[in-house]
Design a protein around this motif. Structure first.
Motif, PDB file in Angstrom:
ATOM      1  N   ALA A  72      -0.290   0.913  -1.776  1.00  0.00           N
ATOM      2  CA  ALA A  72      -0.543  -0.493  -2.125  1.00  0.00           C
ATOM      3  C   ALA A  72       0.757  -1.295  -2.092  1.00  0.00           C
ATOM      4  O   ALA A  72       0.781  -2.453  -1.647  1.00  0.00           O
ATOM      5  CB  ALA A  72      -1.202  -0.575  -3.497  1.00  0.00           C
ATOM      6  N   GLU A  73       1.843  -0.702  -2.549  1.00  0.00           N
ATOM      7  CA  GLU A  73       3.138  -1.382  -2.497  1.00  0.00           C
ATOM      8  C   GLU A  73       3.604  -1.569  -1.054  1.00  0.00           C
ATOM      9  O   GLU A  73       4.182  -2.605  -0.708  1.00  0.00           O
ATOM     10  CB  GLU A  73       4.180  -0.580  -3.281  1.00  0.00           C
ATOM     11  N   ALA A  74       3.323  -0.584  -0.205  1.00  0.00           N
ATOM     12  CA  ALA A  74       3.807  -0.636   1.181  1.00  0.00           C
ATOM     13  C   ALA A  74       3.091  -1.687   2.012  1.00  0.00           C
ATOM     14  O   ALA A  74       3.721  -2.386   2.817  1.00  0.00           O
ATOM     15  CB  ALA A  74       3.654   0.738   1.832  1.00  0.00           C
ATOM     16  N   VAL A  75       1.775  -1.825   1.840  1.00  0.00           N
ATOM     17  CA  VAL A  75       1.021  -2.735   2.715  1.00  0.00           C
ATOM     18  C   VAL A  75       0.773  -4.093   2.071  1.00  0.00           C
ATOM     19  O   VAL A  75       0.400  -5.048   2.764  1.00  0.00           O
ATOM     20  CB  VAL A  75      -0.314  -2.109   3.155  1.00  0.00           C
ATOM     21  N   GLY A  76       0.979  -4.205   0.762  1.00  0.00           N
ATOM     22  CA  GLY A  76       0.806  -5.490   0.101  1.00  0.00           C
ATOM     23  C   GLY A  76      -0.564  -6.085   0.346  1.00  0.00           C
ATOM     24  O   GLY A  76      -1.587  -5.412   0.213  1.00  0.00           O
ATOM     25  N   ASP A  77      -0.567  -7.358   0.740  1.00  0.00           N
ATOM     26  CA  ASP A  77      -1.843  -8.035   0.996  1.00  0.00           C
ATOM     27  C   ASP A  77      -2.201  -8.021   2.479  1.00  0.00           C
ATOM     28  O   ASP A  77      -3.091  -8.737   2.918  1.00  0.00           O
ATOM     29  CB  ASP A  77      -1.801  -9.470   0.465  1.00  0.00           C
ATOM     30  N   ARG A  78      -1.538  -7.161   3.279  1.00  0.00           N
ATOM     31  CA  ARG A  78      -1.833  -7.092   4.707  1.00  0.00           C
ATOM     32  C   ARG A  78      -3.027  -6.216   5.013  1.00  0.00           C
ATOM     33  O   ARG A  78      -3.537  -6.221   6.140  1.00  0.00           O
ATOM     34  CB  ARG A  78      -0.604  -6.569   5.487  1.00  0.00           C
ATOM     35  N   ALA A  79      -3.468  -5.439   4.047  1.00  0.00           N
ATOM     36  CA  ALA A  79      -4.595  -4.540   4.265  1.00  0.00           C
ATOM     37  C   ALA A  79      -5.257  -4.224   2.935  1.00  0.00           C
ATOM     38  O   ALA A  79      -4.651  -4.346   1.868  1.00  0.00           O
ATOM     39  CB  ALA A  79      -4.130  -3.248   4.935  1.00  0.00           C
ATOM     40  N   THR A  80      -6.504  -3.817   3.019  1.00  0.00           N
ATOM     41  CA  THR A  80      -7.263  -3.417   1.848  1.00  0.00           C
ATOM     42  C   THR A  80      -7.037  -1.934   1.586  1.00  0.00           C
ATOM     43  O   THR A  80      -7.170  -1.111   2.491  1.00  0.00           O
ATOM     44  CB  THR A  80      -8.768  -3.661   2.076  1.00  0.00           C
ATOM     45  N   VAL A  81      -6.706  -1.597   0.363  1.00  0.00           N
ATOM     46  CA  VAL A  81      -6.521  -0.206  -0.036  1.00  0.00           C
ATOM     47  C   VAL A  81      -7.743   0.227  -0.836  1.00  0.00           C
ATOM     48  O   VAL A  81      -8.015  -0.303  -1.923  1.00  0.00           O
ATOM     49  CB  VAL A  81      -5.237  -0.020  -0.870  1.00  0.00           C
ATOM     50  N   VAL A  82      -8.483   1.154  -0.278  1.00  0.00           N
ATOM     51  CA  VAL A  82      -9.697   1.673  -0.919  1.00  0.00           C
ATOM     52  C   VAL A  82      -9.400   3.093  -1.385  1.00  0.00           C
ATOM     53  O   VAL A  82      -8.993   3.937  -0.584  1.00  0.00           O
ATOM     54  CB  VAL A  82     -10.888   1.668   0.055  1.00  0.00           C
ATOM     55  N   ALA A  83      -9.603   3.342  -2.654  1.00  0.00           N
ATOM     56  CA  ALA A  83      -9.269   4.632  -3.231  1.00  0.00           C
ATOM     57  C   ALA A  83     -10.519   5.474  -3.436  1.00  0.00           C
ATOM     58  O   ALA A  83     -11.480   5.022  -4.074  1.00  0.00           O
ATOM     59  CB  ALA A  83      -8.553   4.453  -4.570  1.00  0.00           C
ATOM     60  N   GLY A  84     -10.497   6.684  -2.902  1.00  0.00           N
ATOM     61  CA  GLY A  84     -11.561   7.618  -3.194  1.00  0.00           C
ATOM     62  C   GLY A  84     -11.509   8.007  -4.667  1.00  0.00           C
ATOM     63  O   GLY A  84     -10.463   8.445  -5.164  1.00  0.00           O
ATOM     64  N   ALA A  85     -12.632   7.838  -5.354  1.00  0.00           N
ATOM     65  CA  ALA A  85     -12.664   8.131  -6.789  1.00  0.00           C
ATOM     66  C   ALA A  85     -13.946   8.852  -7.177  1.00  0.00           C
ATOM     67  O   ALA A  85     -14.295   8.903  -8.352  1.00  0.00           O
ATOM     68  CB  ALA A  85     -12.515   6.837  -7.603  1.00  0.00           C
ATOM     69  N   GLY A  86     -14.644   9.398  -6.194  1.00  0.00           N
ATOM     70  CA  GLY A  86     -15.891  10.087  -6.471  1.00  0.00           C
ATOM     71  C   GLY A  86     -15.681  11.581  -6.644  1.00  0.00           C
ATOM     72  O   GLY A  86     -14.729  12.155  -6.121  1.00  0.00           O
ATOM     73  N   SER A  87     -16.567  12.197  -7.383  1.00  0.00           N
ATOM     74  CA  SER A  87     -16.557  13.649  -7.528  1.00  0.00           C
ATOM     75  C   SER A  87     -17.963  14.088  -7.925  1.00  0.00           C
ATOM     76  O   SER A  87     -18.876  13.273  -7.997  1.00  0.00           O
ATOM     77  CB  SER A  87     -15.541  14.096  -8.591  1.00  0.00           C
ATOM     78  N   TYR A  88     -18.137  15.370  -8.230  1.00  0.00           N
ATOM     79  CA  TYR A  88     -19.444  15.826  -8.687  1.00  0.00           C
ATOM     80  C   TYR A  88     -19.539  15.822 -10.215  1.00  0.00           C
ATOM     81  O   TYR A  88     -20.454  16.394 -10.791  1.00  0.00           O
ATOM     82  CB  TYR A  88     -19.805  17.189  -8.118  1.00  0.00           C
ATOM     83  N   ASP A  89     -18.584  15.149 -10.852  1.00  0.00           N
ATOM     84  CA  ASP A  89     -18.517  15.064 -12.308  1.00  0.00           C
ATOM     85  C   ASP A  89     -18.372  13.588 -12.680  1.00  0.00           C
ATOM     86  O   ASP A  89     -17.342  12.974 -12.406  1.00  0.00           O
ATOM     87  CB  ASP A  89     -17.325  15.886 -12.800  1.00  0.00           C
ATOM     88  N   THR A  90     -19.396  13.015 -13.293  1.00  0.00           N
ATOM     89  CA  THR A  90     -19.369  11.584 -13.612  1.00  0.00           C
ATOM     90  C   THR A  90     -18.180  11.240 -14.496  1.00  0.00           C
ATOM     91  O   THR A  90     -17.490  10.230 -14.272  1.00  0.00           O
ATOM     92  CB  THR A  90     -20.683  11.164 -14.286  1.00  0.00           C
ATOM     93  N   ALA A  91     -17.912  12.068 -15.499  1.00  0.00           N
ATOM     94  CA  ALA A  91     -16.799  11.789 -16.408  1.00  0.00           C
ATOM     95  C   ALA A  91     -15.465  11.798 -15.667  1.00  0.00           C
ATOM     96  O   ALA A  91     -14.602  10.939 -15.901  1.00  0.00           O
ATOM     97  CB  ALA A  91     -16.788  12.811 -17.540  1.00  0.00           C
ATOM     98  N   HIS A  92     -15.300  12.756 -14.762  1.00  0.00           N
ATOM     99  CA  HIS A  92     -14.060  12.808 -13.987  1.00  0.00           C
ATOM    100  C   HIS A  92     -13.950  11.601 -13.063  1.00  0.00           C
ATOM    101  O   HIS A  92     -12.870  11.023 -12.896  1.00  0.00           O
ATOM    102  CB  HIS A  92     -14.002  14.105 -13.181  1.00  0.00           C
ATOM    103  N   SER A  93     -15.057  11.191 -12.464  1.00  0.00           N
ATOM    104  CA  SER A  93     -15.039  10.013 -11.597  1.00  0.00           C
ATOM    105  C   SER A  93     -14.609   8.773 -12.370  1.00  0.00           C
ATOM    106  O   SER A  93     -13.883   7.923 -11.839  1.00  0.00           O
ATOM    107  CB  SER A  93     -16.420   9.794 -10.975  1.00  0.00           C
TER     108      SER A  93
END
Length: 298
Positions: A72-93
């Protein structure tokens, strides 16, 4: 970042590998260099981090957060940073979502819970729980070949009612079914399987989350430009020319291993994969290079 509501995360996103050093540590500087290259040289509108191509099963939560912050620091507002945050555990997600938001992500990729195969009503409860807790817009990730459970059309329509859920990365490989889900739900659909990028885009999907964009992002952007301009003949020609790239980076060996081989060969940050994945052997690397050469990729 994109301001087009019909393409909430941009048009072309790379499912970015996670660079490691030779000893297997997270290569933060390399990740920033690679992210900058993908945005500034390969015309990528966004980067998806910490997905399976980013080796999420073998990176720690702390490494995931560090990676998002650095990119996010490297690309700034030049691109959208989408973070994978899914798992098979709702609490962990929920923990991963909070970490991604702290780190400066612009959006979230939430995969269908894998291995445990929840029923459709359970999937609705899982994703709504995550969306209720999220501050960022969400792209659902429908990949039944890996998760063991598809997001059925009625489920997608129900989830689309949540204001945070705005898109789907579709890796079902069934364009007709994806089209029906897209029309019924009104969500933005992104193709997640590189061998059908043109067909999926022509069917009404708004873009792609691509692995081959690591080396062919400019070509994909030109192909999408051609479709938008109504020049299907040119779009088809570009797609045909990308066939060796798809074979090299998707079919020659495990996908992220192939990409890392190609990046390493070009002096770009990649490094080795983490076990149980291993670097492509000499013969496979040579095959990858011959296919990329056939496609005109130096």
């Amino acid at each position: 970042m994109t301001s087009d509501a019909t393409r909430p995360f941009g048009r072309l996103l790379t499912a970015m590998i996670t660079p490691f050093t030779d000893d297997g540590a997270l290569d933060v500087d390399g990740a920033q260099t690679l992210a900058t290259y993908l945005v500034d040289e390969q015309r990528c509108d966004g980067l998806v981090l910490n997905g399976t191509t980013g080796e999420s099963p073998t990176t720690t939560d702390a490494e995931k957060e560090t990676l998002v912050r650095a990119v996010a620091e490297a690309v700034g507002d030049r691109a959208t940073v989408v973070a994978g945050a899914g798992s098979y555990d709702t609490a962990h997600s929920l923990e991963l979502i909070a970490a991604a938001e702290r780190a400066g992500a612009h959006g979230l990729l939430l995969v269908t819970p894998y291995y445990s195969r929840p029923t459709q009503d359970m999937l609705v409860r899982h994703f709504n729980t995550l969306a209720d807790a999220a501050e960022l817009p969400i792209m659902l990730y429908d990949i039944p070949p890996r998760s063991g459970r598809e997001l059925e059309r009625d489920t997608v329509v129900t989830l689309a009612k949540h204001p945070k859920i705005v898109a789907v990365k579709d890796a079902t490989q069934r364009i007709y079914d994806a089209q029906r889900k897209r029309v019924a739900s009104g969500l933005a659909y992104y193709n997640g399987v590189d061998d059908i990028n043109l067909a999926a885009y022509a069917s009404g999907q708004v873009g792609a989350v691509s692995v081959i964009a690591h080396l062919a992002g400019k070509r994909l952007a030109e192909m999408f430009d051609a479709v938008d301009a109504g020049d299907i003949v040119r779009a088809r020609s570009i797609s045909d020319g990308l066939l060796p790239v798809v074979w090299a980076l998707q079919d020659s060996t495990q996908g992220l291993c192939a990409v890392k081989s190609a990046l390493n060969a070009r002096g770009l940050p990649g490094g080795p994969p983490r076990p149980p994945l291993y670097a492509a052997d000499v013969d496979t690397s040579a095959l990858i290079e011959s296919l990329l050469k056939e496609a005109g990729i130096a």
